[in-house]
Design a protein around this motif. Structure first.
Motif, short mmCIF file in Angstrom:
data_model
loop_
_atom_site.label_atom_id
_atom_site.label_comp_id
_atom_site.label_asym_id
_atom_site.label_seq_id
_atom_site.Cartn_x
_atom_site.Cartn_y
_atom_site.Cartn_z
N ASP A 28 -17.15 80.65 43.89
CA ASP A 28 -17.61 79.54 44.73
C ASP A 28 -18.83 79.89 45.58
O ASP A 28 -19.13 79.19 46.54
N SER A 29 -19.55 80.94 45.22
CA SER A 29 -20.70 81.35 46.02
C SER A 29 -21.94 80.51 45.69
O SER A 29 -22.01 79.84 44.66
N LEU A 30 -22.91 80.56 46.57
CA LEU A 30 -24.19 79.90 46.33
C LEU A 30 -24.86 80.48 45.09
O LEU A 30 -25.43 79.75 44.28
N PHE A 31 -24.76 81.77 44.91
CA PHE A 31 -25.33 82.44 43.73
C PHE A 31 -24.72 81.86 42.44
O PHE A 31 -25.43 81.51 41.50
N SER A 32 -23.39 81.72 42.42
CA SER A 32 -22.70 81.17 41.26
C SER A 32 -23.11 79.71 41.03
O SER A 32 -23.29 79.28 39.88
N HIS A 33 -23.25 78.95 42.11
CA HIS A 33 -23.68 77.55 41.99
C HIS A 33 -25.05 77.46 41.33
O HIS A 33 -25.27 76.65 40.43
N TYR A 34 -25.98 78.29 41.76
CA TYR A 34 -27.31 78.28 41.15
C TYR A 34 -27.27 78.72 39.69
O TYR A 34 -28.00 78.20 38.85
#
Length: 142
Positions: A28-34
């Motif tokens: 659920d991290s921002l990195f994973s979202h991107y």
């Protein structure tokens, strides 16, 4: 690294905990979202090379656009604020899509958006499903 390079600002105090390395394995991290958004762009031609048509939204915090190719239509919605948008209205007077009824499915959450396009490819839609703070919707016509 360049020994004479100077950072333009000091790092935040929480940089040991909040950084890319800490987000690499977080689903659920921002990195994973991107990473998810980049994968969607690679898999969907409308997001890479499609025409962009801006969609009118009644909330100033909502960015809305329609990305289209001859074979694909994708509605992109982004809540740009730190507050949820509880209900919103989308309006488009004309677009490249053909007249008819469509079901747009969010490729990230599977939320459905039923849209009926008029003779000019335009539509008017009120959505009562809230958009969470900074939420992105990438909905593909099925």
């Amino acid at each position: 690294a360049c020994p004479e390079a100077q950072p333009w600002r000091p790092p935040y105090d929480d940089f040991p905990q909040v950084n890319v390395a800490a987000q690499l394995d977080e689903k659920d991290s921002l990195f994973s979202h991107y990473q998810d958004l980049i994968a969607l762009r690679k898999a969907n031609p409308a997001l890479k090379t499609g025409a962009t048509t801006l969609v009118d939204a009644d909330s100033p915090a909502l960015f809305a656009s329609l990305r289209t190719t001859d074979d694909e239509q994708i509605l992109v919605l982004i809540n740009l604020s730190d507050q949820p948008i509880l209900e919103y209205h989308l309006t488009l007077s004309e677009s490249p899509i053909s007249p008819g009824s469509y079901k747009f499915e969010d490729l990230l959450s599977h939320l459905m958006f039923p849209i009926t396009a008029n003779a000019e490819g335009g539509f008017s839609l009120t959505v009562e499903t809230p958009l969470q703070p900074y939420q992105t919707v990438v909905a593909k016509a099925k």
